[in-house]
Design an enzyme around this catalytic site. Sequence first.
Site, PDB file in Angstrom:
ATOM      1  N   ASP A   8       0.885  -1.156   0.000  1.00 48.88           N
ATOM      2  CA  ASP A   8       0.000   0.000   0.000  1.00 48.88           C
ATOM      3  C   ASP A   8       0.935   1.221   0.000  1.00 48.88           C
ATOM      4  O   ASP A   8       2.138   1.083   0.211  1.00 48.88           O
ATOM      5  CB  ASP A   8      -0.887  -0.049   1.251  1.00 48.88           C
ATOM      6  CG  ASP A   8      -1.784   1.176   1.363  1.00 48.88           C
ATOM      7  OD1 ASP A   8      -2.257   1.663   0.325  1.00 48.88           O
ATOM      8  OD2 ASP A   8      -1.983   1.652   2.496  1.00 48.88           O
ATOM      9  N   ASP A  10      -0.183   5.076   1.114  1.00 47.05           N
ATOM     10  CA  ASP A  10      -0.447   5.972   2.245  1.00 47.05           C
ATOM     11  C   ASP A  10      -0.362   5.224   3.572  1.00 47.05           C
ATOM     12  O   ASP A  10      -0.935   4.133   3.721  1.00 47.05           O
ATOM     13  CB  ASP A  10      -1.864   6.576   2.130  1.00 47.05           C
ATOM     14  CG  ASP A  10      -1.975   7.570   0.987  1.00 47.05           C
ATOM     15  OD1 ASP A  10      -0.993   8.291   0.733  1.00 47.05           O
ATOM     16  OD2 ASP A  10      -3.038   7.625   0.342  1.00 47.05           O
TER      17      ASP A  10
END
Length: 241
Positions: A8, A10
């Site tokens: 991922d 963020d």
Amino acid sequence: MKILLVFDFDNTIIDDNSDTWIIQCAPEKKLPIELQNSYKKGFWTEFMGRVFKYLGDRGVREDEMKRAVTSMPFTLGMVELLNFIRRNKDKFDCIIISDSNSVFIDWVLEATSFHDVFDKVFTNPAAFDSNGHLTVENYHAHSCNRCPKNLCKNVVLVEFVDKQLQQGIDYTRIVYIGDGGNDVCPVTFLKKNDVAMPRKGYTLQKTLSRMSQNLEPMESSVLVWSSGVEIISHLQFLINE
């Protein structure tokens, strides 16, 4: 035979949320209340489209946004982890699946010279229009009812792995490194050999912990991390097996 690393972006690679970070570019570093209240659950990308339009209308330009985005700090140990992966690219393929957008991720990877670590980035496509406004679109449409309507990370992951298989690339295992609620869907589809690595104290870890208390079945092993350095230790263990 490589290991596939799925990241991922963020709150995983970077230690903040790029979409909320950009609000510091707004006048008085905040959004008008009616714009804040216009967000509807599951429609984050549309909301961000309105935020970018507001910033553009207020005269916030590309270079100002770029300065803000590239000033976001990396998560602890993440630079060391990405350098470790770069040194071992013969053992790993590496992709990002993110609900951020292509412009922000490109800026960060370019500014930090980490583009070469990642084989592919799957995220909402973004571009500056002729007025200098940043526009963003949904990554895809899907029928998964667990995920926001613009992105099901599991659909993306399964499609990528299938496509690689057609090219003769079969991964020994998948290691999924994430933090958020939209990482739950792909993680629950991981298999016995795979490893889910949720960031300690974040939504993904709390959800997986709740699932195990409820005895909901999960095939993969789960390893919690706080620093990228802990992830390096486990990857070293996997490649030396």
